[in-house]
Design an enzyme around this catalytic site. Sequence first.
Site, short mmCIF file in Angstrom:
data_model
loop_
_atom_site.label_atom_id
_atom_site.label_comp_id
_atom_site.label_asym_id
_atom_site.label_seq_id
_atom_site.Cartn_x
_atom_site.Cartn_y
_atom_site.Cartn_z
N HIS A 17 0.64 -1.11 -0.04
CA HIS A 17 -0.17 0.04 0.06
C HIS A 17 0.86 1.35 -0.15
O HIS A 17 0.71 2.17 -0.68
CB HIS A 17 -0.93 -0.04 1.30
CG HIS A 17 -1.92 -0.94 1.39
ND1 HIS A 17 -2.04 -1.93 2.56
CD2 HIS A 17 -2.91 -1.47 0.49
CE1 HIS A 17 -3.16 -2.58 2.47
NE2 HIS A 17 -3.41 -2.53 1.22
N LYS A 41 -17.51 -6.17 7.29
CA LYS A 41 -16.37 -6.91 7.04
C LYS A 41 -15.75 -7.50 8.49
O LYS A 41 -14.85 -8.31 8.63
CB LYS A 41 -15.40 -6.36 6.08
CG LYS A 41 -15.00 -7.05 4.99
CD LYS A 41 -13.70 -6.57 4.23
CE LYS A 41 -13.57 -7.27 2.99
NZ LYS A 41 -12.23 -6.59 2.30
N ARG A 90 -2.13 -5.99 -8.34
CA ARG A 90 -0.97 -6.96 -7.88
C ARG A 90 -0.67 -7.90 -8.96
O ARG A 90 0.25 -8.31 -9.52
CB ARG A 90 -1.43 -7.61 -6.49
CG ARG A 90 -1.12 -6.85 -5.43
CD ARG A 90 -1.74 -7.19 -3.95
NE ARG A 90 -3.12 -7.22 -4.36
CZ ARG A 90 -4.04 -7.45 -3.23
NH1 ARG A 90 -3.32 -7.69 -2.08
NH2 ARG A 90 -5.05 -7.46 -3.23
N SER A 128 -2.89 -7.62 3.17
CA SER A 128 -2.99 -7.54 4.70
C SER A 128 -3.40 -8.88 5.24
O SER A 128 -2.86 -9.16 6.31
CB SER A 128 -4.20 -6.68 4.98
OG SER A 128 -3.80 -5.11 4.38
P1 ADP Z 1 -9.98 -3.59 -0.23
O1 ADP Z 1 -10.37 -4.30 1.00
O2 ADP Z 1 -10.65 -2.24 -0.99
O3 ADP Z 1 -9.44 -4.35 -1.54
P2 ADP Z 1 -7.30 -3.16 0.64
O4 ADP Z 1 -6.71 -2.27 1.60
O5 ADP Z 1 -7.06 -4.75 0.78
O6 ADP Z 1 -8.71 -2.95 0.42
O7 ADP Z 1 -6.41 -2.77 -0.60
C1 ADP Z 1 -6.80 -1.36 -1.21
C2 ADP Z 1 -6.06 -1.20 -2.43
O8 ADP Z 1 -4.49 -1.49 -2.40
C3 ADP Z 1 -6.63 -1.91 -3.70
O9 ADP Z 1 -6.59 -1.60 -4.76
C4 ADP Z 1 -5.36 -3.20 -3.57
O10 ADP Z 1 -5.67 -3.98 -4.80
C5 ADP Z 1 -4.37 -2.37 -3.41
N1 ADP Z 1 -3.29 -3.15 -2.74
C6 ADP Z 1 -3.22 -4.07 -1.87
N2 ADP Z 1 -2.32 -4.79 -1.48
C7 ADP Z 1 -1.37 -4.27 -2.48
C8 ADP Z 1 0.04 -4.44 -2.84
N3 ADP Z 1 0.89 -5.45 -1.86
N4 ADP Z 1 0.62 -3.79 -3.67
C9 ADP Z 1 -0.10 -2.75 -4.09
N5 ADP Z 1 -0.97 -2.74 -3.95
C10 ADP Z 1 -1.96 -3.21 -3.36
#
Ligand code: ADP
Length: 165
Positions: A17, A41, A90, A128
């Site tokens: 992120h 969630k 990703r 996460s």
């Molecule tokens: P959500 O529940 O909305 O998917 P996340 O917090 O898991 O929320 O992810 C938010 C955004 O960050 C999404 O666009 C996801 O694809 C991106 N994201 C999650 N992990 C990574 C990562 N390792 N690298 C780049 N982008 C990521």
Amino acid sequence: MGIAVYPGSFDPVTNGHLDIIKRAARISDSLIVAVLINSAKKPFFTTEERVEMLRECCAPFKNVTVESFDGLTVDFAKKHHASVLVRGLRAVSDFENELQLAQINHALMPGIETVFLTTGLRWGYLSSTVVKEAARYGSDVSRFVPHNVELKLKARFEELKGEVK
Ligand code: ADP
């Protein structure tokens, strides 16, 4: 890109992120990281904790702010006069869901564009969920998350262990 919004659960924020935040901040005037309250969630960390961790690690980026929100991302964006949503991609597996989200958001509010940043290769496998799973069993997650998040994960799993005993 003017004002951009990067929405997500960030439960908790990972280096993946942060990579997106850093790069999105470079190409926007200001970037709002928007933490979804998402009561359905049942997140691991509370909204306040997720916001606090993000604020700590976004402090070096002067044009980045962190807010929480409930409801539709496009409504949050409109309220903040943002015209761009940022999402990270990703792998191909993210694509279908992200495409659908971008299309529904565009249908709901045609003035808003979704911009995808592809993850740096070294964070492609990171989520996460996998970080929490590794931390739960005592693995070293210092490569995957900022230091404040590592400490917070450790403390939370210690707390949970104490409760089980
Ligand atoms: P959500 O529940 O909305 O998917 P996340 O917090 O898991 O929320 O992810 C938010 C955004 O960050 C999404 O666009 C996801 O694809 C991106 N994201 C999650 N992990 C990574 C990562 N390792 N690298 C780049 N982008 C990521």
